[in-house]
Write an enzyme that holds these catalytic residues in place. Structure first.
Site, PDB file in Angstrom:
ATOM      1  N   SER A  37       0.853  -1.185   0.000  1.00  0.00           N
ATOM      2  CA  SER A  37       0.000   0.000   0.000  1.00  0.00           C
ATOM      3  C   SER A  37       0.892   1.239   0.000  1.00  0.00           C
ATOM      4  O   SER A  37       2.039   1.190   0.470  1.00  0.00           O
ATOM      5  CB  SER A  37      -0.896   0.028   1.246  1.00  0.00           C
ATOM      6  OG  SER A  37      -1.536   1.284   1.410  1.00  0.00           O
ATOM      7  N   TYR A  96      -1.351  -0.602  10.255  1.00  0.00           N
ATOM      8  CA  TYR A  96      -1.501  -0.944   8.837  1.00  0.00           C
ATOM      9  C   TYR A  96      -0.265  -0.519   8.040  1.00  0.00           C
ATOM     10  O   TYR A  96       0.267  -1.289   7.225  1.00  0.00           O
ATOM     11  CB  TYR A  96      -2.752  -0.254   8.289  1.00  0.00           C
ATOM     12  CG  TYR A  96      -3.078  -0.608   6.858  1.00  0.00           C
ATOM     13  CD1 TYR A  96      -3.672  -1.826   6.542  1.00  0.00           C
ATOM     14  CD2 TYR A  96      -2.816   0.282   5.822  1.00  0.00           C
ATOM     15  CE1 TYR A  96      -3.990  -2.155   5.237  1.00  0.00           C
ATOM     16  CE2 TYR A  96      -3.128  -0.037   4.509  1.00  0.00           C
ATOM     17  CZ  TYR A  96      -3.716  -1.257   4.221  1.00  0.00           C
ATOM     18  OH  TYR A  96      -4.017  -1.580   2.908  1.00  0.00           O
TER      19      TYR A  96
END
Length: 275
Positions: free
Chosen positions: A173, A186
Site C-alpha cells: 500500500s 496498517y
C-alpha cells in the site's frame, strides 16, 4: 494385488502420477488457448471481494486456474466460485494461522496438481490513533497483513525453487511507503511486506522466480468505502479513486511472462498520490 483407489479432485477426476512421482495438474477448468496465463495455476489470498476478486476474474480470463482464499467462505465467495466455474475454487483459510495455511496449500496441490503464481492480497485494518491502539489491534493487523504473507510464501518457496519458475505478487500500500495518521499498524504491516518482498526476490532470483509488490492508493473497495471522498480526491492528482480492475491488470502483468525480468520492485498504482 494391492487395492487401487483414485483420489478425486473437486471436478471428480484424479490427477495422473508423473514420471517423477509428483501428480500432474488436475483438470480444473479448461484454460483459454493462447491466454497470457494459459496452463498456469494461481493462488490468490483475500480473493472473494474487491481487488482479490478482480484478480481472480482477470486470471481466469487470461487462461489460468485459480484457487482463492478467504477467511470465511460466505455468499460472496460462493458466488464468485460459481461465476468462474470450473476454473476456480474457493478455500476458507485464516492466513495468519500457519497451520491453516499449511493444510489449505496441501489441499490446493491435491486439487490442482501444481502452483505457478501466488498473489498475497489478504488484509485487514484496525484504524485509530496510536494513543488509542491496543496491543490486540496492532497484532491482528500485523498477523494478517505481514505474517500471512510470510506463511503463504513459505509454502511456495520450495515449490518454485524446484520448478525454477514462479511469480509472487504481494499487495502492499502507499501507506507502507509514506505512513498514514491513524494507521500505524496498517502502515507498519505494509512497509514490512515491502521489505519481505525485496528479501525474497533476492533469495529466489537465481532460481528464475520473480517476487514483486504493488502499492495501491485509494481504490474503490469495501475497505475504503468509509473514507471521506472529498478529502481523498483532494490528495490525488488524477482526481479520482482507482478501480479494483486497474490494480488487477497490474498484478496480471507482474504474474505473466511479460514481466520475467522484473523482480524486487514496488509499483505504485495511486493516481500520483505518493509521487
Amino acid at each position: 494385488m494391492s487395492e487401487h483407489r483414485e483420489k478425486e479432485t473437486f471436478e471428480g477426476r484424479a490427477p495422473e502420477a508423473a514420471a517423477a512421482g509428483a501428480p500432474e495438474p488436475a483438470s480444473v477448468g479448461t484454460p483459454e488457448q493462447g491466454g497470457l496465463l494459459a496452463g498456469q495455476t494461481a493462488v490468490v489470498t483475500g480473493g472473494s471481494r474487491g481487488i482479490g476478486a478482480a484478480v481472480c476474474r482477470a486470471f481466469v480470463s487470461a487462461g489460468a486456474r485459480v484457487a482463492f482464499l478467504c477467511r470465511e467462505k460466505g455468499e460472496g465467495a460462493a458466488a464468485l466460485e460459481k461465476e468462474l466455474s470450473p476454473s476456480a475454487k474457493a478455500y476458507s483459510c485464516d492466513v495468519s494461522s500457519a497451520a491453516q495455511v499449511d493444510r489449505i496449500f496441501r489441499e490446493i496441490l491435491e486439487d490442482f496438481g501444481r502452483i505457478d503464481i501466488l498473489v498475497n492480497n489478504a488484509g485487514v485494518t484496525r484504524d485509530m490513533l496510536l494513543l488509542s491502539m491496543k496491543e490486540q489491534d496492532f497484532d491482528q493487523v500485523i498477523d494478517t497483513n505481514l505474517k500471512g504473507v510470510f506463511n503463504t510464501i513459505r509454502q511456495v518457496y520450495p515449490l518454485f525453487a524446484r520448478q525454477k519458475s514462479g511469480k509472487i505478487v504481494n499487495v502492499s500500500s502507499v501507506a507502507g511507503l509514506t505512513g498514514n495518521p491513524g494507521q500505524a499498524n496498517y502502515s507498519a504491516s505494509k512497509a514490512g511486506v515491502i521489505g519481505l518482498t525485496k528479501s525474497v526476490a533476492k533469495e529466489l532470483a537465481s532460481r528464475g522466480v520473480c517476487c514483486n509488490a504493488v502499492a495501491p492508493g485509494f481504490i474503490e473497495t469495501d475497505m475504503t468505502a468509509a473514507l471521506a471522498r472529498e478529502k481523498v480526491l483532494a490528495s490525488i492528482p488524477a482526481g479520482r479513486v482507482g478501480k479494483p480492475e486497474e490494480v488487477a491488470a497490474l498484478i496480471l502483468f507482474l504474474a505473466s511472462p511479460l514481466s520475467g525480468y522484473i523482480t524486487g520492485e514496488v509499483v505504485r498504482i495511486d493516481g500520483g498520490m505518493a509521487m
